[in-house]
Design a protein around this motif. Sequence first.
Motif, PDB file in Angstrom:
ATOM      1  N   CYS A  47       0.797  -1.238   0.072  1.00 45.48           N
ATOM      2  CA  CYS A  47       0.033   0.064   0.061  1.00 45.48           C
ATOM      3  C   CYS A  47       0.860   1.024  -0.063  1.00 45.48           C
ATOM      4  N   ALA A  48       1.891   1.106   0.740  1.00 46.51           N
ATOM      5  CA  ALA A  48       2.665   2.275   1.072  1.00 46.51           C
ATOM      6  C   ALA A  48       3.558   2.465  -0.230  1.00 46.51           C
ATOM      7  N   ALA A  49       3.901   1.423  -0.903  1.00 45.30           N
ATOM      8  CA  ALA A  49       4.556   1.899  -2.291  1.00 45.30           C
ATOM      9  C   ALA A  49       3.767   2.179  -3.470  1.00 45.30           C
ATOM     10  N   GLY A  50       2.515   2.295  -3.412  1.00 44.55           N
ATOM     11  CA  GLY A  50       1.572   2.851  -4.047  1.00 44.55           C
ATOM     12  C   GLY A  50       1.087   1.642  -5.267  1.00 44.55           C
TER      13      GLY A  50
ATOM     14  N   ARG B  47      -2.849   7.162   0.323  1.00 41.64           N
ATOM     15  CA  ARG B  47      -3.451   6.103   1.342  1.00 41.64           C
ATOM     16  C   ARG B  47      -2.825   6.279   2.514  1.00 41.64           C
ATOM     17  N   ASP B  49      -1.049   4.325   4.396  1.00 40.11           N
ATOM     18  CA  ASP B  49       0.309   3.819   4.537  1.00 40.11           C
ATOM     19  C   ASP B  49       1.190   4.517   3.747  1.00 40.11           C
ATOM     20  N   GLN B  50       0.789   5.383   2.650  1.00 32.65           N
ATOM     21  CA  GLN B  50       1.668   6.160   1.911  1.00 32.65           C
ATOM     22  C   GLN B  50       2.104   7.483   3.010  1.00 32.65           C
TER      23      GLN B  50
END
Lengths: 94, 89
Positions: A47-50, B47, B49-50
Amino acid sequence: MADFRAGERVRVRAVDPEGHTRVPRYVRGQVGRIVECQGRWALADECAAGIAEPRVEPVYTVAFAAGDLWGEGGHEVTVDLWESYIERVREDGA
Amino acid sequence: MSRVNDVGGQAGFGALEIEADEPPFHADWEARVFALNAVLVRNGVYRLDQFRDAVERMAPQEYLAASYYERWLHAIETLLAERGLLGDG
């Protein structure tokens, strides 16, 4: 799918990824015990990595002996970990 | 490599200060930053998490010198700038 069960011993993968992860440094490589499954959730790292469609995996509460983590303390430390962060510990301990 | 936020179990940061009857915010701007982040996540600008990733990408010396909501504001600015939604100045 690993499908870990309560009471199983698991080792946290000794990863140190470049990006965001939800594996605290203090449990990497450590052996703990599955407490329970908290359902299936999108993997935070992806998710963090898009990544548009991140992997969805079971998240497990894993209990560690404080003494294993810090060298002292008689209590347990619990950490919620995605399935891909952990691996089953074989009976011979490997 | 592990990032600066991952300090669990590390000594040297002193005892945690636990405030009696701690308010959710210590200044109005903190509440605005909190609300702004919620709106941006809810509207799919980025998001959660981003957002966490953006907090962790702060330069270690800046991260350690910043307060909790200063880190939030820094991350919001980073993400909006990266998406071309926030100009310089």
